[in-house]
Write an enzyme that holds these catalytic residues in place. Structure first.
Site, PDB file in Angstrom:
ATOM      1  N   ARG A 186       0.853  -1.186   0.000  1.00  0.00           N
ATOM      2  CA  ARG A 186       0.000   0.000   0.000  1.00  0.00           C
ATOM      3  C   ARG A 186       0.891   1.238   0.000  1.00  0.00           C
ATOM      4  NH1 ARG A 186      -2.263  -3.378   4.145  1.00  0.00           N
ATOM      5  NH2 ARG A 186      -4.395  -4.088   3.660  1.00  0.00           N
ATOM      6  N   LYS A 195      -2.285  -2.070   7.910  1.00  0.00           N
ATOM      7  CA  LYS A 195      -3.462  -1.550   8.602  1.00  0.00           C
ATOM      8  C   LYS A 195      -3.608  -2.226   9.960  1.00  0.00           C
ATOM      9  CE  LYS A 195      -6.293  -0.123   4.659  1.00  0.00           C
ATOM     10  NZ  LYS A 195      -7.588  -0.293   3.974  1.00  0.00           N
ATOM     11  N   HIS A 236      -1.861   2.317  -6.169  1.00  0.00           N
ATOM     12  CA  HIS A 236      -2.700   1.132  -5.988  1.00  0.00           C
ATOM     13  C   HIS A 236      -2.843   0.335  -7.281  1.00  0.00           C
ATOM     14  CE1 HIS A 236      -3.917   0.666  -1.918  1.00  0.00           C
ATOM     15  NE2 HIS A 236      -5.015   0.011  -2.222  1.00  0.00           N
ATOM     16  N   ARG A 266      -0.187  -2.155  -6.972  1.00  0.00           N
ATOM     17  CA  ARG A 266      -0.576  -3.168  -5.977  1.00  0.00           C
ATOM     18  C   ARG A 266      -1.619  -4.124  -6.571  1.00  0.00           C
ATOM     19  NH1 ARG A 266      -1.343  -4.403  -0.370  1.00  0.00           N
ATOM     20  NH2 ARG A 266      -3.527  -4.590   0.269  1.00  0.00           N
ATOM     21  N   HIS A 307      -4.429  -8.561   3.756  1.00  0.00           N
ATOM     22  CA  HIS A 307      -5.869  -8.434   3.924  1.00  0.00           C
ATOM     23  C   HIS A 307      -6.314  -9.218   5.156  1.00  0.00           C
ATOM     24  CE1 HIS A 307      -6.615  -7.552  -0.635  1.00  0.00           C
ATOM     25  NE2 HIS A 307      -6.338  -6.453   0.061  1.00  0.00           N
ATOM     26  N   TYR A 326      -9.955 -10.130  -6.817  1.00  0.00           N
ATOM     27  CA  TYR A 326      -9.005 -10.422  -7.886  1.00  0.00           C
ATOM     28  C   TYR A 326      -9.352 -11.682  -8.652  1.00  0.00           C
ATOM     29  CZ  TYR A 326      -6.473  -6.728  -5.595  1.00  0.00           C
ATOM     30  OH  TYR A 326      -6.145  -5.520  -5.050  1.00  0.00           O
TER      31      TYR A 326
END
Length: 302
Positions: A146, A170, A236, A239, A262, A271
């Protein structure tokens, strides 16, 4: 009411260890909620009703705010009320049963392998900015970072010998991701130019030696995309391209989830739709009976 918001944000900052980006977004959303209460002459969170909140969400939707943004506002309100109930500042939650409007599901934009190669294999001048920007793009595509993760990376997070990078993502979740050969080569060429000017441990610095900011990275990638491919490029996109190409080659959804950091595999599953689109195009181009339906001219000739 503002004191309750501040208390909740402090909880997110210190106990949940949310990123500054998340904190700023929640602060903006909760300010909208507080402003609604003010217009309705509501002076306590206890007095806000589901109908009031539903009216706010409907108005924002009518004004063109996306379903994703409305969902985030509702998430912020839900978190605030959980905090208030937990600390016995409130005994009701008006967010119960509310759902954001369904927004259009957009697939992330990616580069195909040929475009990614065109972007990264172009000639690189041996100067500070060119070497730095090339290393940034290689690392984005190599490790699926990210933007916030890349700009916060320090030199001691990187193990060039083993080809590994420690990433803080995150929720302050730490993961270790591989760094490919091409990215390692680009970083090795960048480090001698970084060393004389760097004022801290940041891997990527400006010409003044300070940590490179997210906005600067966005602008540099945008310029590189126009220069090398004739199209805009954003972090992104690299990514997303990493994730799509990895999944297309490996079919390992869990592995790609780990690499991307994630928390929920449903986020990674987007995806699989990109991969299906690619397969559908291959099918249409190659299968002798892939045509969807005869055209009117074909039917007339028959």
């Amino acid at each position: 009411m503002q004191a309750d918001i501040d208390s909740y944000l402090d909880h997110l900052r210190h106990e949940q260890q949310c990123s500054p980006h998340t904190l700023n977004a929640y602060a903006r959303d909760l300010e909208k909620l507080r402003a609604l209460c003010e217009t309705q002459a509501i002076s306590r969170w206890q007095d806000l009703r589901s109908a009031d909140l539903r009216q706010l969400l409907a108005r924002l939707h009518h004004q063109g705010l996306s379903g994703k943004s409305i969902g985030r506002l509702l998430s912020a309100a839900r978190g605030l009320y959980r905090h208030l109930v937990r600390h016995r500042h409130c005994d009701q939650d008006p967010t119960t049963g509310l759902r954001p409007p369904r927004g259009e599901k957009r697939l992330p934009k990616t580069l195909d392998v040929d475009l990614a190669t065109q972007l990264l294999d172009g000639g690189v001048e041996d100067d500070f900015l060119a070497r730095r920007d090339h290393a940034i793009m290689e690392l984005f595509y190599s490790s699926g970072l990210r933007l916030s993760e890349l700009v916060s990376t320090n030199t001691d997070d990187l193990d060039l010998g083993e080809g590994l990078l420690r990433v803080t993502g995150k929720g302050m979740r730490v993961r270790v991701v591989p760094v490919g050969t091409k990215a390692r080569e680009a970083i090795v060429q960048w480090l001698p130019l970084r060393q004389p000017v760097a004022k801290d441990s940041a891997l990527f610095v400006s010409e003044r030696g300070t940590r490179l900011g997210a906005r600067a990275v966005q602008l540099r990638l945008r310029q590189a995309g126009v220069r090398e491919m004739g199209r805009h490029l954003h972090p992104h996109m690299l990514r997303h391209s990493f994730a799509s190409h990895m999944l297309e080659s490996s079919q390992d959804l869990r592995g790609v989830q780990e690499l991307l950091g994630h928390a929920d595999i449903s986020t990674t599953q987007i995806y699989t739709h990109l991969d299906f689109q690619h397969l559908a195009k291959v099918y249409d181009a190659a299968h002798p009976r892939a045509r969807r339906r005869a055209t009117s001219s074909d039917t007339a000739e028959e």
